[in-house]
Design a protein around this motif. Structure first.
Motif, PDB file in Angstrom:
ATOM      1  N   PHE A   1      -8.560   4.614  -0.710  1.00 51.24           N
ATOM      2  CA  PHE A   1      -8.036   5.969  -0.782  1.00 51.24           C
ATOM      3  C   PHE A   1      -6.717   6.060  -1.543  1.00 51.24           C
ATOM      4  O   PHE A   1      -6.419   7.151  -2.410  1.00 51.24           O
ATOM      5  CB  PHE A   1      -7.740   6.388   0.550  1.00 51.24           C
ATOM      6  N   VAL A   2      -5.920   5.207  -1.274  1.00 49.39           N
ATOM      7  CA  VAL A   2      -4.567   5.100  -2.017  1.00 49.39           C
ATOM      8  C   VAL A   2      -4.503   5.446  -3.619  1.00 49.39           C
ATOM      9  O   VAL A   2      -3.922   6.195  -4.062  1.00 49.39           O
ATOM     10  CB  VAL A   2      -3.701   3.992  -1.485  1.00 49.39           C
ATOM     11  N   LEU A   3      -5.515   4.558  -4.219  1.00 54.34           N
ATOM     12  CA  LEU A   3      -5.632   4.848  -5.590  1.00 54.34           C
ATOM     13  C   LEU A   3      -6.514   6.040  -6.107  1.00 54.34           C
ATOM     14  O   LEU A   3      -6.199   6.462  -7.027  1.00 54.34           O
ATOM     15  CB  LEU A   3      -6.269   3.452  -6.128  1.00 54.34           C
TER      16      LEU A   3
ATOM     17  N   ILE B   1       0.797  -1.186   0.276  1.00 55.11           N
ATOM     18  CA  ILE B   1      -0.131   0.168   0.046  1.00 55.11           C
ATOM     19  C   ILE B   1       0.960   1.360   0.061  1.00 55.11           C
ATOM     20  O   ILE B   1       0.629   2.259  -0.723  1.00 55.11           O
ATOM     21  CB  ILE B   1      -1.032  -0.001   1.086  1.00 55.11           C
ATOM     22  N   GLY B   2       1.928   1.273   0.656  1.00 52.86           N
ATOM     23  CA  GLY B   2       2.678   2.468   0.862  1.00 52.86           C
ATOM     24  C   GLY B   2       3.561   2.648  -0.264  1.00 52.86           C
ATOM     25  O   GLY B   2       3.566   3.745  -0.864  1.00 52.86           O
ATOM     26  N   LEU B   3       4.080   1.542  -0.958  1.00 57.06           N
ATOM     27  CA  LEU B   3       4.658   1.780  -2.572  1.00 57.06           C
ATOM     28  C   LEU B   3       3.373   2.089  -3.343  1.00 57.06           C
ATOM     29  O   LEU B   3       3.832   3.001  -4.042  1.00 57.06           O
ATOM     30  CB  LEU B   3       5.176   0.341  -3.118  1.00 57.06           C
ATOM     31  N   ALA B   4       2.335   1.815  -3.424  1.00 57.23           N
ATOM     32  CA  ALA B   4       1.159   2.227  -4.388  1.00 57.23           C
ATOM     33  C   ALA B   4       1.064   3.819  -3.962  1.00 57.23           C
ATOM     34  O   ALA B   4       0.752   4.677  -4.885  1.00 57.23           O
ATOM     35  CB  ALA B   4      -0.056   1.260  -4.127  1.00 57.23           C
ATOM     36  N   PHE B   5       1.000   3.981  -2.774  1.00 55.69           N
ATOM     37  CA  PHE B   5       0.611   5.533  -2.287  1.00 55.69           C
ATOM     38  C   PHE B   5       1.901   6.351  -2.876  1.00 55.69           C
ATOM     39  O   PHE B   5       1.526   7.457  -3.301  1.00 55.69           O
ATOM     40  CB  PHE B   5       1.036   5.495  -0.649  1.00 55.69           C
ATOM     41  N   GLN B   6       3.104   5.999  -2.845  1.00 58.61           N
ATOM     42  CA  GLN B   6       4.048   6.734  -3.377  1.00 58.61           C
ATOM     43  C   GLN B   6       4.155   6.834  -4.830  1.00 58.61           C
ATOM     44  O   GLN B   6       4.440   7.801  -5.474  1.00 58.61           O
ATOM     45  CB  GLN B   6       5.653   6.072  -3.029  1.00 58.61           C
TER      46      GLN B   6
ATOM     47  N   ARG C   1       0.244  -0.378 -12.168  1.00 56.81           N
ATOM     48  CA  ARG C   1       1.291  -1.094 -11.209  1.00 56.81           C
ATOM     49  C   ARG C   1       0.587  -0.863  -9.788  1.00 56.81           C
ATOM     50  O   ARG C   1       0.585  -1.842  -8.924  1.00 56.81           O
ATOM     51  CB  ARG C   1       2.600  -0.522 -11.324  1.00 56.81           C
ATOM     52  N   ALA C   2       0.158   0.318  -9.422  1.00 53.44           N
ATOM     53  CA  ALA C   2      -0.351   0.902  -8.232  1.00 53.44           C
ATOM     54  C   ALA C   2      -1.590  -0.058  -8.062  1.00 53.44           C
ATOM     55  O   ALA C   2      -1.922  -0.478  -6.757  1.00 53.44           O
ATOM     56  CB  ALA C   2      -0.666   2.271  -8.187  1.00 53.44           C
ATOM     57  N   ALA C   3      -2.503  -0.152  -8.854  1.00 55.21           N
ATOM     58  CA  ALA C   3      -3.910  -0.983  -8.768  1.00 55.21           C
ATOM     59  C   ALA C   3      -3.407  -2.399  -8.199  1.00 55.21           C
ATOM     60  O   ALA C   3      -4.013  -2.905  -7.594  1.00 55.21           O
ATOM     61  CB  ALA C   3      -4.529  -0.803 -10.023  1.00 55.21           C
ATOM     62  N   GLU C   4      -2.392  -2.808  -9.190  1.00 57.98           N
ATOM     63  CA  GLU C   4      -1.859  -4.278  -8.883  1.00 57.98           C
ATOM     64  C   GLU C   4      -1.478  -4.539  -7.475  1.00 57.98           C
ATOM     65  O   GLU C   4      -1.772  -5.463  -6.818  1.00 57.98           O
ATOM     66  CB  GLU C   4      -0.666  -4.586  -9.808  1.00 57.98           C
ATOM     67  N   LEU C   5      -0.840  -3.679  -7.130  1.00 57.59           N
ATOM     68  CA  LEU C   5      -0.144  -3.689  -5.646  1.00 57.59           C
ATOM     69  C   LEU C   5      -1.369  -3.505  -4.502  1.00 57.59           C
ATOM     70  O   LEU C   5      -1.457  -4.376  -3.668  1.00 57.59           O
ATOM     71  CB  LEU C   5       0.696  -2.358  -5.400  1.00 57.59           C
ATOM     72  N   VAL C   6      -2.379  -2.585  -4.724  1.00 56.70           N
ATOM     73  CA  VAL C   6      -3.217  -2.233  -3.695  1.00 56.70           C
ATOM     74  C   VAL C   6      -4.178  -3.856  -3.676  1.00 56.70           C
ATOM     75  O   VAL C   6      -4.636  -4.359  -2.739  1.00 56.70           O
ATOM     76  CB  VAL C   6      -4.368  -1.275  -4.217  1.00 56.70           C
ATOM     77  N   GLU C   7      -4.326  -4.290  -5.040  1.00 56.74           N
ATOM     78  CA  GLU C   7      -4.989  -5.716  -5.324  1.00 56.74           C
ATOM     79  C   GLU C   7      -4.413  -6.662  -4.327  1.00 56.74           C
ATOM     80  O   GLU C   7      -5.161  -7.422  -3.736  1.00 56.74           O
ATOM     81  CB  GLU C   7      -5.120  -6.036  -6.674  1.00 56.74           C
TER      82      GLU C   7
END
Lengths: 338, 338
Positions: free
Chosen positions: B332-334, B214-219, B302-308
């Motif tokens: 929220f992150v996405l 989640i943190g990586l997706a946030f960044q 990629r962010a969506a993949e990480l959150v998933e």
């Protein structure tokens, strides 16, 4: 080796073995598998200096008849000494940042800026590594004491920054700041050596006071050396305090005892814009505008008084080579010109 | 309150009580009897922000059916959350120093310099206070984990500084750096919430992974927002990464897929001297010199993949309001544009 190095070597002879282990641990703590970090750590290895603080940990332990050759917990003593040195190293790296910022005001350079940025992060990393290393010890004493002392050091440096150009500062305020900046870590080194791993606060109190007095005396002498025009003797650039607006003990005394005209001249030495950036300019102006000798004599007398008080405390320790070394070390503090 | 604030409030409703205690502890940790320090601490209170990291500690604890209302050790949970927020605050103060240094290149001012110098020391003090607070806890877990994570954060930031203007950087390197910078502390917050005080490493591993993803997706999203021209929407200045030479994920993809001429134009956007100091100049040039949309789409995917992936891990938690809150938080992150 210079005579100074020879005498320092003799000083630490009783703890030579543990000191070697400390240096090994320190070397092991200054590595990283991130290439950029590894480069920086190699670069700052030169900051390590005399390692007096680590030596104080080991000399105090040795004076109590303890060394890593003994009980398992005491095998941790060189680790404790290395942690104290790492905390000191982190403060040096951040001091360097601040100096770097100063230099950069004159030569703006993106490259310098990255160095500076990285140096802040590197200092943070070294602090964190020191704290992490302390969490590997059996006793929480080192973590607790050093995280507390680090706050005192930072608060002292902040108070010093806030007190720049304050010619009304009392000697008490100067001593509180100098004790926080320098005395606190000397005191913690002596306290940890005296009581680690399971001595009571009482066991450490006397030698903590010794360390804080010796550390304060060390800072007073350090500030006096900065007022000497002779960089050859000092072995480093002098006059930095007057350039940075730091009103040190000798100047505070000189200012208090001066008539208004001389007081104005002293303030000018610190503040005249035309002296900005002139190498040695402010110190030269200061030395010409007033006779600092009486103030320097008072500062030197105070340092001697502190060392004398510290030495009395040493009589509480069992006689032996370690106690003698601590006694000699306190002599160095007064006699050093470096 | 903005809709954003309202939904954030709903998010943390399950832990409202512990969050209030955390804020109280945080307030108590940001005081000093040294006036100069006290002033600075008041000044930086504004940095406290959304306190998502502290909330992650408490939401994870709550998801495990624990809160400060229960067993004595768990009364320490708000302290753990406050310590995580203090570490984050210290990193913000030092980021501010680095930005400050940047600004100072344009407006040299002694006053700014003292602020900057003091900010380095203040960040150090906050780190030390966080570590000291962690030594007051019954379990050494927080001291051990956070002193380790702080090293990862610093190493990541140093690696990022060293990797500036590197258009050949692999997405893997970008993700390693962004994970260290942002994911590591998110992961530690989730891990501590899951296992503090005496859970096994296994108990914390799954939610640590959730936090790091989640943190990586946030960044990644944060970097995308910096590429949006619209500061109104972002609610902060954009284009800072291209000004600082940070080549973020969307740009790395765009550069890899571009022909040599466009690649040269992208490099120009980052490096042309005439764009130096032109507000928004580099970002404008970048957006005009290439179509970033495909690269941005890849980064967003990629962010969506990480959150998933993170969400799948949440299914391991018992159902309940806390698990739902963590699920919503990952949304929220996405969706955030702030």
């Amino acid at each position: 080796m210079s005579p100074k190095d020879v005498s320092l070597q003799a000083l630490v002879a009783p703890i030579a073995e543990d000191l070697a282990s400390m240096r090994e641990i320190l070397g092991g703590a200054l590595v990283s598998d991130v290439p950029a970090v590894s480069d920086m750590l190699d670069h700052i290895a030169r900051f390590r200096g005399k390692q007096l603080r680590g030596a104080l940990v080991l000399l105090n332990a040795s004076a109590r008849g303890r060394s890593s050759a003994q009980l398992v917990d005491q095998g941790e003593l060189p680790v404790v000494a290395a942690i104290v040195e790492l905390i000191h190293l982190a403060t040096l790296v951040h001091d360097d940042v601040l100096d770097g910022a100063d230099k950069r005001r004159r030569v703006a350079s993106v490259n310098r800026r990255w160095d500076n940025q990285v140096a802040v992060l590197l200092g943070d990393l070294i602090y964190a590594r020191a704290f992490h290393l302390s969490t590997t010890l059996r006793s929480p004493l080192v973590s607790q004491l050093l995280s507390q002392i680090t706050q005192e050091i930072c608060a002292g440096e902040i108070e010093q920054a806030a007190g720049r150009y304050d010619f009304q500062m009392t000697p008490e305020s100067y001593e509180r700041i100098a004790t926080a900046k320098t005395g606190a870590l000397y005191g913690a080194a002596c306290e940890l050596g005296s009581r680690y791993p399971d001595g009571s606060e009482f066991d450490g109190a006397e030698m903590r006071s010794f360390g804080r007095e010796i550390g304060l005396a060390f800072q007073i002498i350090d500030d006096l050396i900065d007022l000497e025009g002779d960089e050859e003797v000092a072995g480093k650039s002098t006059g930095t305090d007057v350039e940075d607006g730091k009103v040190t003990l000798a100047v505070l005394h000189a200012y208090k005892d001066a008539d208004p005209a001389v007081q104005a001249a002293i303030r000018d030495a610190y503040t005249l814009p035309e002296l900005e950036g002139v190498p040695g300019g402010r110190l030269k102006y200061l030395l010409e505008s007033c006779d600092l000798e009486p103030g320097k004599a008072k500062a030197r007398a105070r340092a001697a008084e502190l060392v004398e008080s510290g030495r009395k405390r040493l009589t509480r320790l069992p006689e032996g080579t370690a106690r003698t070394a601590l006694y000699t070390l306190s002599e160095f503090v007064l006699e050093r010109r470096w």
